[in-house]
Design an enzyme around this catalytic site. Structure first.
Site, short mmCIF file in Angstrom:
data_model
loop_
_atom_site.label_atom_id
_atom_site.label_comp_id
_atom_site.label_asym_id
_atom_site.label_seq_id
_atom_site.Cartn_x
_atom_site.Cartn_y
_atom_site.Cartn_z
N HIS A 152 17.28 34.26 0.13
CA HIS A 152 17.90 35.48 0.65
C HIS A 152 19.28 35.71 0.07
O HIS A 152 20.20 36.15 0.77
CB HIS A 152 17.97 35.44 2.19
CG HIS A 152 16.64 35.69 2.83
ND1 HIS A 152 16.10 36.94 2.96
CD2 HIS A 152 15.74 34.83 3.35
CE1 HIS A 152 14.92 36.85 3.55
NE2 HIS A 152 14.66 35.58 3.80
N GLY B 14 0.42 36.57 1.71
CA GLY B 14 1.24 36.35 2.89
C GLY B 14 1.72 34.91 3.02
O GLY B 14 1.98 34.43 4.11
N SER C 167 4.84 34.84 -3.21
CA SER C 167 5.02 36.04 -4.02
C SER C 167 3.76 36.58 -4.68
O SER C 167 3.74 36.92 -5.87
CB SER C 167 6.10 35.80 -5.08
OG SER C 167 6.82 36.96 -5.21
N ASP D 24 11.51 37.13 -7.60
CA ASP D 24 10.08 36.90 -7.78
C ASP D 24 9.56 37.49 -9.08
O ASP D 24 8.80 36.85 -9.82
CB ASP D 24 9.30 37.50 -6.60
CG ASP D 24 9.79 36.97 -5.27
OD1 ASP D 24 10.60 36.02 -5.28
OD2 ASP D 24 9.37 37.49 -4.23
N SER E 270 2.97 35.70 6.65
CA SER E 270 4.25 36.38 6.59
C SER E 270 4.02 37.74 5.93
O SER E 270 3.99 37.84 4.71
CB SER E 270 5.20 35.52 5.76
OG SER E 270 6.34 36.25 5.42
#
Ligand code: NG1
Length: 795
Positions: free
Chosen positions: A352, A451, A455, A500, A542
């Site tokens: 992040h 998910g 990526s 990614d 996710s």
């Protein structure tokens, strides 16, 4: 006007110019620097396409779009940012007297001209022709300045000034025969060539964001009689234009590889120091100079061994490729013309922080997306997935840049393809290449678990971009593809950074990469020889595109707001349309555009603690602090959605995570460079995991459990990888312990897990992975000749 001169009369220093032109003598004419001008070039394509709210299902882990939000750049105003610009009457007189000359020069046919030998030190140019023999790598609108240490106007001697050469199209051209690149800029007003310079392989572009999208560089300039190194400054209308120029310039350098800039003999001040007093000090904490790879071409392979090595997977992969060809044949009654593959990734450290401008350290996985394709004579793009029960076939019109990636009714699996498809036309358009959209027949297959935080989405977007490029006979270098795919994945609606896409394109077997942004560049990281990584999927899905407003985009928004508020407290302002990042905050404050040091990152972590409170902020408190509507200031529809569904914003914690994580990446890199141990690396990974789970609050119960088990089962470090809130973990293990570790993880987490039991292939959720090859074109012809496997043994 002194500058740099060529050293040694050795012909190995020779290099080529494009066609010299008689009209390029530098007299500062052709321009008066009045303070207004406009950019006639159309806006770039990265901004259109709706960013509706994201909902619905589809392809699991989602995507991004740091630049993709239609950022409107502030209009270029006066040239004052460039220091003293010549606006004197003297100048005007000069311009007037030179206009006729310029026009005459404009009619000169430069196509047969050669650059003469210069002091016997340069060879006759080998790019002997004009633009018709050159392909255009980019065309970007720019304002051009040249730096003068000293300049005389009448009796007046002026020192250290920038002289404007006007506004026009700056092109980077590549000669079709020799492959050599040059930079050419033609000034609008008098259509005069005002720059015609070679691009040495080690030329450096200095970017000065926050300075009106300015790029400065030192290049050899031939003024008709002599060649000298001069300091140029280009000022672009926005980040996107400067990025396009930067990317093409880097490509040109790669093409001109082997051409070295002779040693500098001048002590000319850096352009930055003239106008901004910014010192680009060597504040990179890494003692070992990073070897940045120049942009490379996307490779083409004719055997699967070159991609997957001799692994036990080779037979399975061969079957998979045969399968996709067989399906293609069955659907379209022809052989595919090409196969593209693009991998997923695991991120070792740096979570992040890519969208905040900081560097990260991922590696490409063997798991990848494949697209087999060909063009068709119709106007339709036909998409078929190998798993057609899950992914319903779809057809859409070949609209090129006009395609609207419509996610207003929820993200559909094929929207990711459309992102890459549209991205290709955006890129071509921005580079001034006209590419007529063709119909395409396509079949898709992926082994990146959806998910899973690995990526799958970006591997699909990159693969789609490259498939579209290959079908239309255009190709861009890895850096351009990575940068563009980051932007175009933003059509999905999440606000991701470029990690990614970058690693999916640039990955190399056996190499983890240190990936830096703005501009995108990578360098290899040598890990300790006993380092081995195991990916363990928590099997908690996710679906970031679905939850973006409350998770991923909320975090991006919290970071941006934190940066604006800390900026207000320490005297740093962001302008409308500027990409607000924590890196930009620090660079503006420190007046640097170099890599921030560990000490500087710590200083800014401290600023977050000092100037942001730990209780959650409300929207109204934020707006009081930033002095206006948050949605207006952030100017991004995706942030509007965030404000619609959230009432609490944890700004301090997010800022602390970002700066501390950026610092950990540098520490990780230092440990690797200095021959440190896997335990030291593991400790940093554990700290990163704790910061993600704590300050950034992007973990979940399953991820916490799995990292805890990993450490109990022998990992020296373990953390969530990717965006979190489900998905996978990455664990660092001593190579000798890997088999034992995998067995223990299986027994302790997966054996009784219902989701795992439902999956036939353990490799989809628990596997060790060495860094794998990045995206590639696979020669279908060679592949189809493999007959030694039975097509009935398909995966
Ligand atoms: P995943 O886990 O693939 O969705 C996302 C972003 C990255 C990065 C990480 C967190 C996309 C495509 N990817 O990854 O850019 O921000 O989260 O480090 O949005």
């Amino acid at each position: 006007m002194s500058g740099f001169s060529f050293g040694g009369g050795n012909s190995s220093n020779s290099f080529s110019f494009g066609a010299p032109s008689t009209d390029k003598k530098d007299d500062g004419t052709g321009t008066t620097t009045t303070s207004s001008f406009s950019f006639g070039a159309p806006a770039t394509g990265s901004s259109s396409g709706g960013f509706g709210s994201v909902s619905g299902s589809g392809f699991g882990s989602s995507s991004n779009g740091l630049f993709g939000s239609g950022t409107s750049a502030p209009a270029f105003g006066s040239s004052n940012a460039f220091g003293s610009a010549p606006t004197t009457d003297n100048n005007k007189t000069k311009e007037a007297s030179s206009t006729k000359n310029n026009n005459e020069e404009d009619t000169t046919d430069s196509s047969s001209m050669k650059l003469p030998e210069i002091h016997g030190k340069l060879k006759v140019i080998d790019v002997k022709t004009g633009e018709e023999d050159e392909e255009v790598l980019c065309t970007v609108r720019s304002k051009l300045y040249v730096f003068y240490k000293e300049d005389k106007y009448g009796d007046e001697v002026r020192k250290n000034l920038w002289k404007s050469r006007g506004t026009g199209d700056v092109k980077i051209l590549r000669h079709k025969g020799t492959g050599k690149c040059r930079l050419l800029m033609r000034q609008d007003k008098v259509k005069k060539i005002c720059a015609n310079v070679a691009i040495p392989a080690d030329a450096k572009l200095e970017r000065e964001e926050g300075q009106g999208y300015r790029i400065t560089t030192v290049l050899p300039d031939f003024d008709g009689t002599t060649t000298e190194f001069r300091t140029f400054a280009f000022k672009f209308k926005d980040d996107s234009a400067s990025q396009t120029f930067y990317d093409s310039f880097e490509t040109a350098k790669a093409h001109n590889g082997g051409v070295q800039v002779p040693e500098k003999k001048s002590t000319e001040p850096s352009p930055a120091s003239v106008t901004t007093a910014a010192t680009n000090s060597n504040n990179n904490n890494n003692n070992v100079p990073a070897t940045k790879s120049p942009p490379k071409a996307v490779p083409t392979f004719s055997t699967l061994r070159e991609i997957y090595g001799n692994s036990s997977q080779l037979q399975r992969q061969t079957l998979r490729y045969k399968n996709i060809c067989a399906r293609f044949r069955a659907l379209y009654n022809e052989e595919p013309e090409f196969i593209i593959r693009a991998p997923g990734r695991a991120n070792i450290i740096g979570e992040h922080i890519d969208y905040m401008g900081f560097s990260v350290m991922p590696f490409a996985l063997e798991n990848d997306t494949l697209i087999a394709g060909s063009t068709n004579a119709s106007n339709s793009v036909q998409l078929n997935h190998i798993d057609e029960n899950k992914f319903t076939p779809v057809t859409f019109d070949a609209e090129g840049k006009n395609l609207n990636v419509n996610v207003s009714n929820g993200v559909q699996w094929y929207n990711y393809f459309q992102c890459g498809y549209r991205g290709l036309f955006d890129e071509a358009d921005e580079q001034g290449q006209s590419v007529a959209p063709k119909g395409m027949n396509l079949v898709i297959n992926t082994t990146v678990p959806l998910g899973s935080g690995l990526s799958s989405s970006s591997s699909f977007v990159v693969c789609s971009f490259l498939a579209t490029a290959r079908a239309h006979n255009v190709m861009f270098n890895q850096q351009v593809v990575g940068t563009r795919c980051q932007k175009c994945e933003g059509y999905i609606g999440t606000m991701g950074g470029g990690m990614d896409q970058a690693i999916s394109v640039t990955g190399e077997k056996g190499k983890a990469k240190h990936v830096e942004f703005f501009p995108l560049r990578t360098s290899d990281v040598s890990l300790p020889s006993n380092a081995c990584f195991v990916i363990a999927n928590s099997l908690a899905v996710s679906a970031k595109a679905v939850t973006a407003d409350k998770q991923y985009n909320l975090r991006v928004t919290e970071c941006k707001l934190g940066a604006i508020i800390v900026g207000k407290k320490i005297g740093v302002e962001f302008s409308k349309g500027e990409n607000v990042t924590y890196r930009a905050l620090a660079e503006k404050f420190l007046k640097t555009n170099g890599t921030l040091s560990i000490a500087q990152l710590n200083q800014f972590e401290g600023f977050c603690k000092q100037h942001l409170h730990s209780n959650p902020y409300t929207q109204s408190e934020i707006e009081g602090l930033i002095g206006g509507s948050a949605t207006v200031i952030l100017d991004d529809r995706r942030c509007d959605n965030v404000f619609n569904v959230n009432s609490k914003f944890y700004l301090q914690q997010r800022g602390v995570h970002v700066y501390s994580e950026a610092r950990r990446v540098l520490q990780f890199k230092d440990v690797c460079a200095n021959g440190g141990t896997i335990q030291e690396l593991g400790n940093l990974m554990n700290e990163s995991g704790a910061s993600c789970a704590g300050d950034f609050d992007c973990s979940c119960e399953e991820l916490d459990q799995i990292t805890k088990l990993a450490l109990q089962n022998g990992a020296v470090g373990s953390r969530l990888t990717g965006a979190g809130w489900g998905g996978s973990t990455v664990s660092l293990i001593d190579e000798k312990d890997v088999d034992d570790f995998i067995q223990k993880m299986y027994d302790s987490y997966y054996k009784n897990n219902e989701r795992a039991k439902a999956m036939s292939d353990q490799k989809m959720y628990l596997f060790s992975s060495a860094p794998a090859q990045g995206a590639a074109v696979v020669e279908v012809g060679n592949f189809l000749s493999i007959d030694d496997v039975d097509i009935n043994d398909l995966l």
